[in-house]
Scaffold this motif. Structure first.
Motif, PDB file in Angstrom:
ATOM      1  N   ASN A 112       0.825  -1.215   0.000  1.00 27.91           N
ATOM      2  CA  ASN A 112       0.000   0.000   0.000  1.00 27.91           C
ATOM      3  C   ASN A 112       0.857   1.261   0.000  1.00 27.91           C
ATOM      4  O   ASN A 112       0.356   2.369   0.209  1.00 27.91           O
ATOM      5  CB  ASN A 112      -0.945   0.009   1.211  1.00 27.91           C
ATOM      6  CG  ASN A 112      -0.195   0.018   2.537  1.00 27.91           C
ATOM      7  OD1 ASN A 112       1.032   0.083   2.574  1.00 27.91           O
ATOM      8  ND2 ASN A 112      -0.946  -0.053   3.629  1.00 27.91           N
ATOM      9  N   GLN A 151      -8.748   0.276 -15.319  1.00 30.85           N
ATOM     10  CA  GLN A 151      -7.477   0.038 -14.637  1.00 30.85           C
ATOM     11  C   GLN A 151      -7.416  -1.403 -14.152  1.00 30.85           C
ATOM     12  O   GLN A 151      -8.451  -2.012 -13.891  1.00 30.85           O
ATOM     13  CB  GLN A 151      -7.334   0.973 -13.434  1.00 30.85           C
ATOM     14  CG  GLN A 151      -7.159   2.448 -13.780  1.00 30.85           C
ATOM     15  CD  GLN A 151      -7.036   3.285 -12.521  1.00 30.85           C
ATOM     16  OE1 GLN A 151      -8.027   3.541 -11.831  1.00 30.85           O
ATOM     17  NE2 GLN A 151      -5.809   3.692 -12.204  1.00 30.85           N
ATOM     18  N   GLN A 153      -7.420  -4.443 -11.781  1.00 30.53           N
ATOM     19  CA  GLN A 153      -8.132  -4.568 -10.516  1.00 30.53           C
ATOM     20  C   GLN A 153      -7.663  -5.809  -9.747  1.00 30.53           C
ATOM     21  O   GLN A 153      -7.113  -6.756 -10.325  1.00 30.53           O
ATOM     22  CB  GLN A 153      -9.645  -4.676 -10.752  1.00 30.53           C
ATOM     23  CG  GLN A 153     -10.285  -3.443 -11.336  1.00 30.53           C
ATOM     24  CD  GLN A 153     -11.787  -3.622 -11.500  1.00 30.53           C
ATOM     25  OE1 GLN A 153     -12.281  -4.740 -11.702  1.00 30.53           O
ATOM     26  NE2 GLN A 153     -12.518  -2.522 -11.409  1.00 30.53           N
ATOM     27  N   ASP A 170      -9.251   1.786  -3.285  1.00 30.19           N
ATOM     28  CA  ASP A 170      -7.871   2.152  -2.944  1.00 30.19           C
ATOM     29  C   ASP A 170      -6.899   1.615  -3.996  1.00 30.19           C
ATOM     30  O   ASP A 170      -7.169   0.613  -4.668  1.00 30.19           O
ATOM     31  CB  ASP A 170      -7.488   1.609  -1.570  1.00 30.19           C
ATOM     32  CG  ASP A 170      -8.210   2.320  -0.445  1.00 30.19           C
ATOM     33  OD1 ASP A 170      -8.885   3.335  -0.726  1.00 30.19           O
ATOM     34  OD2 ASP A 170      -8.120   1.849   0.710  1.00 30.19           O
ATOM     35  N   SER A 171      -5.758   2.270  -4.089  1.00 26.10           N
ATOM     36  CA  SER A 171      -4.711   1.851  -5.023  1.00 26.10           C
ATOM     37  C   SER A 171      -3.631   1.071  -4.268  1.00 26.10           C
ATOM     38  O   SER A 171      -3.215   1.470  -3.181  1.00 26.10           O
ATOM     39  CB  SER A 171      -4.083   3.069  -5.713  1.00 26.10           C
ATOM     40  OG  SER A 171      -5.033   3.718  -6.533  1.00 26.10           O
ATOM     41  N   THR A 173      -0.041  -1.822  -5.047  1.00 22.48           N
ATOM     42  CA  THR A 173       0.967  -2.231  -6.018  1.00 22.48           C
ATOM     43  C   THR A 173       1.292  -3.704  -5.840  1.00 22.48           C
ATOM     44  O   THR A 173       1.518  -4.172  -4.713  1.00 22.48           O
ATOM     45  CB  THR A 173       2.258  -1.411  -5.851  1.00 22.48           C
ATOM     46  OG1 THR A 173       1.959  -0.027  -6.012  1.00 22.48           O
ATOM     47  CG2 THR A 173       3.293  -1.819  -6.887  1.00 22.48           C
ATOM     48  N   ASP A 187       0.503  -1.325 -10.798  1.00 25.69           N
ATOM     49  CA  ASP A 187      -0.436  -0.621  -9.919  1.00 25.69           C
ATOM     50  C   ASP A 187      -1.849  -1.114 -10.194  1.00 25.69           C
ATOM     51  O   ASP A 187      -2.263  -1.243 -11.364  1.00 25.69           O
ATOM     52  CB  ASP A 187      -0.354   0.886 -10.161  1.00 25.69           C
ATOM     53  CG  ASP A 187       0.978   1.474  -9.717  1.00 25.69           C
ATOM     54  OD1 ASP A 187       1.538   0.955  -8.727  1.00 25.69           O
ATOM     55  OD2 ASP A 187       1.457   2.425 -10.374  1.00 25.69           O
ATOM     56  N   VAL A 188      -2.593  -1.371  -9.141  1.00 27.14           N
ATOM     57  CA  VAL A 188      -3.947  -1.922  -9.268  1.00 27.14           C
ATOM     58  C   VAL A 188      -4.892  -1.159  -8.354  1.00 27.14           C
ATOM     59  O   VAL A 188      -4.469  -0.447  -7.437  1.00 27.14           O
ATOM     60  CB  VAL A 188      -3.984  -3.424  -8.909  1.00 27.14           C
ATOM     61  CG1 VAL A 188      -3.178  -4.248  -9.896  1.00 27.14           C
ATOM     62  CG2 VAL A 188      -3.476  -3.644  -7.482  1.00 27.14           C
ATOM     63  N   VAL A 189      -6.178  -1.345  -8.619  1.00 31.89           N
ATOM     64  CA  VAL A 189      -7.236  -0.749  -7.800  1.00 31.89           C
ATOM     65  C   VAL A 189      -8.021  -1.871  -7.133  1.00 31.89           C
ATOM     66  O   VAL A 189      -8.315  -2.902  -7.772  1.00 31.89           O
ATOM     67  CB  VAL A 189      -8.179   0.124  -8.662  1.00 31.89           C
ATOM     68  CG1 VAL A 189      -9.358   0.633  -7.833  1.00 31.89           C
ATOM     69  CG2 VAL A 189      -7.420   1.285  -9.264  1.00 31.89           C
ATOM     70  N   THR A 212      -3.886  -8.974 -16.236  1.00 33.01           N
ATOM     71  CA  THR A 212      -3.029  -8.281 -15.271  1.00 33.01           C
ATOM     72  C   THR A 212      -1.906  -9.194 -14.791  1.00 33.01           C
ATOM     73  O   THR A 212      -0.748  -8.771 -14.654  1.00 33.01           O
ATOM     74  CB  THR A 212      -3.864  -7.787 -14.081  1.00 33.01           C
ATOM     75  OG1 THR A 212      -4.893  -6.912 -14.562  1.00 33.01           O
ATOM     76  CG2 THR A 212      -3.006  -7.052 -13.074  1.00 33.01           C
TER      77      THR A 212
END
Length: 407
Positions: A112, A151, A153, A170-171, A173, A187-189, A212
């Motif tokens: 995070n 994006q 996920q 939230d984002s 990694t 980077d993921v959501v 991903t």
């Protein structure tokens, strides 16, 4: 036939001589039969539930390279499958195959920004994973992965999300080693949070899309293909067909992948096998005791019947039928009791406490299986008949003078 009915009538009247003793014997047999049926039904329900859950999780069949199942990987997807689209088309041509879901299994770190922790990740097909498999996990917040998301996920286990203080939106990694051994990050959501009911899984599990996962690992391979069939019974025939059609691949069934199912089945088989043996010994002891008391009381009567010309085999037959009648009545009563309890558990649901390693319980239900009922009832009848014959064998062969003089 008429002679058999006559002997049955004699045996029935003899069982009514001491009704209290006969009632106790029938009650013990009934409780033993009901105990066996309920324990066996609970075990069958557990086996069926675990089998369905295991097949739903991995697929009825799992395809991969032989090395995927036999060796450890030095780098991610070292033993992965390529040419997935062609393989899927080949598999879907089989009449028993309904769906084919690819899967990318890998490990790495999830961060995070302030804190990083180890993850066990799975790249899945968002369109098929959460529709084909059904409710294999519980979404506690947010939603499942979307195939058309702008994006990349992820979905996080609830305990992992708590550790990272992450919520939907939230984002984060993802960091992992690529197939070349280099480090890569994406980077993921957070799309949603879930729980599987297994705390150890919820602390580490991450779901993301195959795209991903392949972007992170820099590959176009997948770990395995899960093949979902139209019914459980088609598993072995389909395995044989696909193994012959794709000899370069290893084809495993869901049971080979389900270590937890095999462990539970082996444990329950031993537990309920021992329970059944104990119940059988109790039933034989009770019936033998009841018949011994009845025979001792009627020793002089047996001597009189022998004096009148009744053969020992005829006496043995009627005494054996007495035990069989008691066993048959008890077995029928026990089957009715087990059926009633099984039905009540559906009407008034009860939950079992969580088993070791899990955080949620499961419903207490009992499967009603006709073959199991037939086996248990036949077993009770056979046990009581055998016990009666063994007890009566010595008495009916006593010399007539000794039997008449018995006090």
């Amino acid at each position: 036939m008429r002679a058999l009915l006559t002997w049955l009538k004699f045996a029935w009247h003899n069982t009514l001589r001491n009704r209290r003793r006969s009632l106790v014997t029938v009650s013990i047999v009934a409780l033993g039969a009901a105990g066996m049926l309920l324990a066996g039904g609970f075990a069958l329900y557990t086996y069926e539930s675990l089998a369905e859950a295991s097949a739903r999780d991995s697929g009825h069949l799992v395809l991969g390279t032989p090395a995927q199942f036999d060796r450890d990987e030095d780098v991610p997807l070292q033993h992965g499958l390529s040419g997935v689209q062609q393989l899927r088309a080949t598999l879907l041509a089989d009449p028993a195959v309904r769906h084919v879901l690819p899967r990318v299994a890998f490990t790495g770190l999830i961060s995070n920004g302030d804190k990083s922790t180890v993850m066990l990740a799975a790249g899945v097909d968002p369109d098929g994973e959460f529709t084909v498999k059904g409710p294999f996990l519980t979404v506690t917040a947010g939603k499942t992965l979307a195939a058309d998301a702008a994006q990349p996920q992820v979905m996080l286990g609830a305990d992992l999300a708590r550790n990272l203080k992450a919520r939907p939106g939230d984002s984060l990694t993802l960091l992992a080693s690529t197939t070349e051994g280099a480090m890569n990050a994406v980077d993921v959501v957070v799309a949603g949070l879930f729980t599987t009911g297994v705390p150890e899984v919820d602390k580490r599990m991450v779901y993301t899309s195959i795209a991903t996962a392949q972007q992170l690992l820099v590959t176009d391979k997948v770990s395995t293909l899960g093949v979902f069939l139209d019914r459980m019974e088609a598993t072995e025939p389909a395995r044989q067909r696909l193994a012959a059609q794709l000899p370069q691949l290893a084809v495993q069934t869901w049971e080979e992948q389900a270590a937890f199912y095999r462990a539970v089945r082996n444990l329950y088989n031993r537990i309920f096998g021992a329970l059944g043996l104990i119940i059988a010994v109790i039933v034989v002891s009770v019936v033998a005791n009841a018949m011994a008391m009845a025979i001792i009381e009627r020793t002089r009567e047996i001597g009189a019947l022998r004096a009148l010309g009744t053969l020992p085999s005829q006496l043995l037959c009627t005494l054996g039928l007495e035990g069989a009648l008691l066993g048959g009545a008890g077995a029928l009563l026990g089957a009715a009791l087990a059926l009633a309890i099984s039905a009540l558990l559906h009407v008034f649901p009860m939950d079992m406490p969580p088993p070791p390693g899990r955080s949620v319980g499961y419903p207490l239900l009992v499967t009603v299986d006709a073959s199991m009922y037939a086996v248990v009832m036949s077993l009770m009848l056979l046990l009581t008949l055998t016990a009666s014959l063994l007890v009566a064998r010595k008495t009916v062969r006593l010399p007539v003078v000794d039997a008449l003089a018995h006090t």
